[in-house]
Write an enzyme that holds these catalytic residues in place. Structure first.
Site, mmCIF file in Angstrom:
data_model
loop_
_atom_site.group_PDB
_atom_site.id
_atom_site.type_symbol
_atom_site.label_atom_id
_atom_site.label_comp_id
_atom_site.label_asym_id
_atom_site.label_seq_id
_atom_site.Cartn_x
_atom_site.Cartn_y
_atom_site.Cartn_z
ATOM 1 N N GLU A 1 -2.806 0.446 -2.432
ATOM 2 C CA GLU A 1 -2.345 -0.809 -3.027
ATOM 3 C C GLU A 1 -2.817 -1.003 -4.469
ATOM 4 O O GLU A 1 -2.548 -2.037 -5.064
ATOM 5 C CB GLU A 1 -2.802 -1.993 -2.165
ATOM 6 C CG GLU A 1 -2.373 -1.914 -0.707
ATOM 7 C CD GLU A 1 -0.871 -2.028 -0.495
ATOM 8 O OE1 GLU A 1 -0.100 -2.024 -1.479
ATOM 9 O OE2 GLU A 1 -0.452 -2.118 0.661
ATOM 10 N N TYR B 1 2.365 -6.729 5.711
ATOM 11 C CA TYR B 1 3.665 -7.397 5.716
ATOM 12 C C TYR B 1 4.798 -6.514 5.206
ATOM 13 O O TYR B 1 5.936 -6.945 5.136
ATOM 14 C CB TYR B 1 3.613 -8.672 4.863
ATOM 15 C CG TYR B 1 3.058 -8.447 3.479
ATOM 16 C CD1 TYR B 1 3.853 -7.952 2.449
ATOM 17 C CD2 TYR B 1 1.718 -8.705 3.204
ATOM 18 C CE1 TYR B 1 3.343 -7.737 1.184
ATOM 19 C CE2 TYR B 1 1.196 -8.499 1.936
ATOM 20 C CZ TYR B 1 2.018 -8.012 0.935
ATOM 21 O OH TYR B 1 1.501 -7.789 -0.306
ATOM 22 N N GLY B 2 4.513 -5.293 4.822
ATOM 23 C CA GLY B 2 5.546 -4.448 4.224
ATOM 24 C C GLY B 2 5.555 -3.058 4.812
ATOM 25 O O GLY B 2 5.639 -2.873 6.022
ATOM 26 N N THR B 3 5.454 -2.057 3.934
ATOM 27 C CA THR B 3 5.600 -0.661 4.346
ATOM 28 C C THR B 3 4.485 -0.178 5.267
ATOM 29 O O THR B 3 4.598 0.891 5.856
ATOM 30 C CB THR B 3 5.673 0.269 3.123
ATOM 31 O OG1 THR B 3 4.433 0.211 2.409
ATOM 32 C CG2 THR B 3 6.830 -0.106 2.210
ATOM 33 N N LEU B 4 3.420 -0.957 5.424
ATOM 34 C CA LEU B 4 2.326 -0.589 6.328
ATOM 35 C C LEU B 4 2.588 -1.022 7.773
ATOM 36 O O LEU B 4 1.865 -0.614 8.678
ATOM 37 C CB LEU B 4 1.007 -1.203 5.847
ATOM 38 C CG LEU B 4 0.408 -0.553 4.608
ATOM 39 C CD1 LEU B 4 -0.662 -1.438 3.990
ATOM 40 C CD2 LEU B 4 -0.152 0.817 4.944
#
Length: 129
Positions: A82, A17-20
């Site tokens: 993470e 949901y983010g930088t990935l």
């Protein structure tokens, strides 16, 4: 058997949901993963932590995720990124839990620290600043 190898037997999918996400700075960590598609989760709220978001299990109007099929090596790499600690998951920056998606159950990284004072994203997705 390592923790990621055991986890892959439970589900080979990961929801990000983010930088990935595709096009963002950490997507290269998913090189070799198969992109399955997009989904929205109504029981997850994102928090804008500045350089990256954190997810909490809280009701929302639907936050955007991308789902990928990964192998044990990729999951182990994501665990390191993470700061997921399999033996003490609440002590890492993120915990990892299986969460339902349109593509089947997927691993979702949930942010451990408190989020008081951070902006909640209850609809749509996180965008880098």
């Amino acid at each position: 058997m390592t923790a990621p190898a055991i986890a892959i037997t439970r589900t080979p999918l990961v929801a990000v949901y983010g930088t990935l996400k595709r096009g963002l700075r950490n997507h290269h960590w998913l090189d070799g993963a198969e992109f399955l598609g997009n989904d929205r989760l109504a029981d997850v709220t994102l928090y804008d932590l500045g350089p990256y978001p954190g997810a909490k299990l809280e009701p929302s109007r639907g936050v955007e995720i991308e789902v990928f099929e990964v192998d044990a090596r990729l999951l182990a790499d994501l665990d390191r990124l993470e700061d997921y600690r399999p033996r003490q998951p609440r002590l890492g920056l993120y915990d990892r839990a299986v969460h339902p998606t349109a593509f089947g159950p997927a691993w979702l990284y949930l942010y451990n620290p408190e989020v008081a004072g951070y902006e909640a994203i209850r609809q749509g997705g996180w965008r880098p600043g």
